[in-house]
Scaffold this active site. Sequence first.
Site, PDB file in Angstrom:
ATOM      1  N   HIS A   1      74.536 100.925  -4.096  1.00  0.00           N
ATOM      2  CA  HIS A   1      75.715 101.309  -4.851  1.00  0.00           C
ATOM      3  C   HIS A   1      76.840 100.290  -4.693  1.00  0.00           C
ATOM      4  O   HIS A   1      77.849 100.359  -5.372  1.00  0.00           O
ATOM      5  CB  HIS A   1      76.174 102.703  -4.383  1.00  0.00           C
ATOM      6  CG  HIS A   1      77.142 103.350  -5.308  1.00  0.00           C
ATOM      7  ND1 HIS A   1      78.440 103.578  -4.973  1.00  0.00           N
ATOM      8  CD2 HIS A   1      76.989 103.808  -6.563  1.00  0.00           C
ATOM      9  CE1 HIS A   1      79.056 104.145  -5.993  1.00  0.00           C
ATOM     10  NE2 HIS A   1      78.203 104.305  -6.962  1.00  0.00           N
TER      11      HIS A   1
ATOM     12  N   ARG B   1      74.367  99.206 -13.202  1.00  0.00           N
ATOM     13  CA  ARG B   1      74.247  99.556 -14.605  1.00  0.00           C
ATOM     14  C   ARG B   1      74.889  98.434 -15.365  1.00  0.00           C
ATOM     15  O   ARG B   1      76.019  98.064 -15.083  1.00  0.00           O
ATOM     16  CB  ARG B   1      75.070 100.790 -14.888  1.00  0.00           C
ATOM     17  CG  ARG B   1      74.505 102.018 -14.336  1.00  0.00           C
ATOM     18  CD  ARG B   1      75.593 102.971 -14.480  1.00  0.00           C
ATOM     19  NE  ARG B   1      75.140 104.316 -14.244  1.00  0.00           N
ATOM     20  CZ  ARG B   1      75.940 105.336 -14.442  1.00  0.00           C
ATOM     21  NH1 ARG B   1      77.149 105.140 -14.883  1.00  0.00           N
ATOM     22  NH2 ARG B   1      75.503 106.530 -14.179  1.00  0.00           N
TER      23      ARG B   1
END
Lengths: 697, 513
Positions: free
Chosen positions: A435, A375
């Site tokens: 991740h 992000r």
Amino acid sequence: MKTAISKNHFINRELSWLSFNSRVLDQAFDKGNPILERIKFMAIFSNNLDEFFMVRVAGLKQQIESKIYLDDPTGMNAEEQLKAVTAKTRILVRKQYTYFKEYLVPELKSNNISLLKLDEVRSEEKKRLKYYFERYVFPILTPVGVDPTHPFPVINNKAIEIAVRLKRPKKEKESFGFVEVPTSISRFIPVNHTEHGKAFLLLEDLIIEHIDSLFTGCAILSTFAFRITKDMDFEIDDEVDSDLLTHMEQALKTSRKRSAIRLEIPKIAGGILSEWLKEKLQIPEELIYEIDGPLNIASFFEFIPLVARAGLVDKKIEALEVPILKNYDSIFDAISEWHAIQILHPFESFDYVVKFLNEAAIDPNVLAIKQTLYRVSGDSPVVNALQKAAENGKQVTVIVELRARFDESKNILWAKRLEMSGAHVIYGVAGLKIHCKALLIVRKEDGLIKRYVHLSTGNYNDSTAKVYTDIGIFLNDSAICTDISSLFNVMTGYSEPPDWNKIAVAPFNLRERFISLIDRESRNSTKHKPGRIIAKMNSLVDTEIIEHLYNAAEAGVRVDLLVRGVCCLKPGVNTGNINIISIVDRYLEHSRIYYFENNGNAEFYMASSDWMPRNLDRRIEIMYPIEEKFNQTLLWNILNAQLNDNYNGRKLSHNGTYHKPKVRDASTRSQITTYDNLRQLRPAQKRQQYTVLEKVN
Amino acid sequence: MSSINGPIAIIDVGAHFARLEIVQVAEDGKKYETLERLTQVAPLGMDVFTKGKISTENTFLVGKILKDYASVIKEYKVKFIKAVATSAVREASNSELFRERVERLSGIKLEELEASAEARIVFMALRDTIDESLGFFNKNSLICSIGTGATQVLFIENGILKSAENTRLGSLRLLEELERPLSTTQLKEVIRPFVESATRDLITHSTVDLNEGLIVGTGSSVRALLHFAEELDNGKTGLKYLTKENFDIIYNKVSSLTPEAIAEIYKISDTLAQSLEPCCAILYHFFHSSNAEKLVIPAVNTRDAIIRDFLRQITGGKDPFIPYLMSCIKTLGEKYGYNSEHAEDVAEMSRIIFENTQFLHGLSESDALLLEVAAYLHDIGIYVDTRKYHKHSQYLIKNSHIPGIDSYEKNLIALIARYHRRGIPRNTHEEYIALSSYDKVRISSLAAILRVADALDFIHNFKISKIKFDHKKKVMEVVVDGIVDTVLENWASKKKADLFKEVFGYKVRITGR
């Protein structure tokens, strides 16, 4: 001796999550926090709860509807869980609104900030507001009628809607309608000329006031604002667990309906309109929440900047400079000399990462840059640097994890921009969410290839780096550099996973590695020399890990767990060796640190992963050792500060509840202690220096 | 030796995997550092051992993998790339098509690593890594490199490579070639006799006496046996070799488990687990029929040897394998009862003439090696028959397995040997016209030198003392010690210098001192 693990050893995950959110709410109740920070925690609480409903509650509901049940280690079935969850939520929400109304609103008022109802607004101001409505609001409203020729419309998830009961001219029967409150303009409309200081009116109240202008010629019988939350078929947020959803998706792929999961209506709403709405939405009574106050407190995030001033928000804590980096023009030079430079965000600046990338972008010796992006912020300096690098002819590879299917327009824009500039953009790995946070730079120095990596527990996001506690590290350790190179080759699909040198990678060997580290501690533990594990993470859910932790504790290992969020391990069963602390404070605790005493030869690890099945089995996650003494010291100090936090530390008891410290001591507030420690230790940083703060008792 | 600036890339496409390794030579110029190591599954072995060729699907797969590799190579701005394909590709009937298609898809040119080149690599890797204490350098040993499609068998005498054989007996191929389906028990019953018949006489025909010697096992399936060895060794890694008893325990353990169980217990791939039983059967056969004392399983990495070899090629260093190659050549000569003294003399004189005529032929050091090998072996055809023996020599050389010499080079050597007597190269000779014009000139030049050298050695114990040139008259004068008149007369009648004159335009004259 191994104990058979039973349901008594576990706390239900959903209930544990609600406890976590309740600790967030506690921060809103904490008079030690400035008023706007408390409003912020309320908004976080609401926002968290929305996502919890969309994913977790939706999941429970799907289990019940599909009769496909997932095992719960506590032995609760989905019906029991749903019942317990809704009951607990109801109590929390009631507490939230009572507190909001009885404490926060008056306190805002005493600070000359008001949320007004229309009848509190002077008449001349009402005229101005009417003009505002006609000029700016009316054109963007879309009233929708519901009658036999117009079926019940699709109501948007999380939107504030106004329900209208009305009577059309010359028609016998009453009919109904909706207006969605637009989000393209601020919900908080400033009101002038009041004795209330800064005052605001909520947009939905203004619309309700002028609702007749939308249904011309009709008699308006009743109105109220409401809000529904829907079952969303995608992972919403990293901070809310959602592996259950992935699980369910397989069974329900075809029959999936995005139905309403929760209805929030004002306490005062009642009568025909309310009954009609409930009937149409078909939401069971236990998922209907009567709200005594403004809907969607999450939107108060945008309220805070409108009224923020000194005294009402936390004092700004300036990000510290890292002294050893000050002496170098080039971060590459600094890494070459120090080998491992660890940076603690948000106490220390994220700018170094940006600087590193910017330096690489224009450095003629840099051949390639590889980075994972999960992000990023709106106008991300990280993306800009990568774009510049690609334009300068570097081989730029970016592995982008698209978070969700719907709200990705922003992400896709920058990803496309990167592609246009010549970067190689890879959108995730099939079946595995990426991740880990890694950055690799390949550089040619005097004819030889040198590699540099940056690894972090936090995303490459300059905004969240200011509010999440994350730890990044710059390294040139060749074994780790080779590992990270290989990791990128695995993520780009260029290679099978290799035998890793120093790191462990999920879903390949991370679970195995954690278990073997825990088990080694058990083996090494003796009566006179008990082993020790300290692990800091966001969530502890994984049953297998919990089992091994129990075994370790039974073998005499002292297990200290710093688990901010969900914790399914119930301490105090059979052994008193497990101590669990949760810290919710100004900054969101986000770093993962794992410490194993290893018979006196302590090992420190950092990871992108929690101890959750989704981290260990369905994501690409990494764990890496922290070997340099000074860096170990920094980690040790964080762990100790948190274990001794008698301010915001909450201890989990054997009955699954969290307890505040008996005597609250502001001098032990770990986030402040960590900041102070850094200020004290950094200037003295020398290679191979090891300072240990006092151990926990 | 020039130094290498920047990293180099090595790709190898085997029976199971396609791998890429990018390395750079460290600052000291000796060690190298691995920067990238990529592995992708490419099951070519199964294709080749079942259907004889590589499927379209796997061709595209390898093309795609190599295309990915090319982009990693690009990241490092690699200038030197070596891409080799081993046994599976080598034995595929569509090898050329496969390599062409892969090159088209990826831009990477794959070269086929022949069995002889692989043998050389295995030996060099071993020589560099094997623990001296095991007696490799003062005992006789048999290196048994078990691949999925073939097994290389190398005979070593006191650390010196003597000869090598390549058998089409691989751990996977063995399973494919046995008629199936077979139950596990049936498999055990047929596997051992099959191995015995396939490798019959291999050991008895060798001159290397392996009694109380070493068997050195290499290859991924052999290394996987170490998982079992660890159990014998209580998990310590100190075990450097297996006795017959230890080996038999391991073999029994392997036989008692299904491949699925092995894969599960030892966390190895299923194909590797499947290959263990055949691998044990092959090792068992060699171990017991040779009466060797120990089975050594060293941690050798052939890729390491390929990398070192490639680095040497780039920097132009001397090939450390040449002494071993010559040792194998001599073993081959002995096998066919050659006259070693003559062979050595001819080889030496060939070398002297080659060096002195550099200005005429302009050939390289590797061409000199072809000449030397041909000089050693030119007469071995006599073993078959004295009539037309040059043609028998050609045939024998062409069909012998010589480590370090690929089939292309072998063909050239065979032709040089063939033209050492009788008819000179002509465009009616089938093998000759198949050569490129560059090779035609090479062959003719080297054969011309060999003919002169061979003719000079019909009397023993004399040495070339000098070679002189008269460029005006176009004469090469070879001055020799201890010559007598009859020799000179004889020389004139032999017309051994006809080819020399034709190729170089110089007559050859012999004078005494």
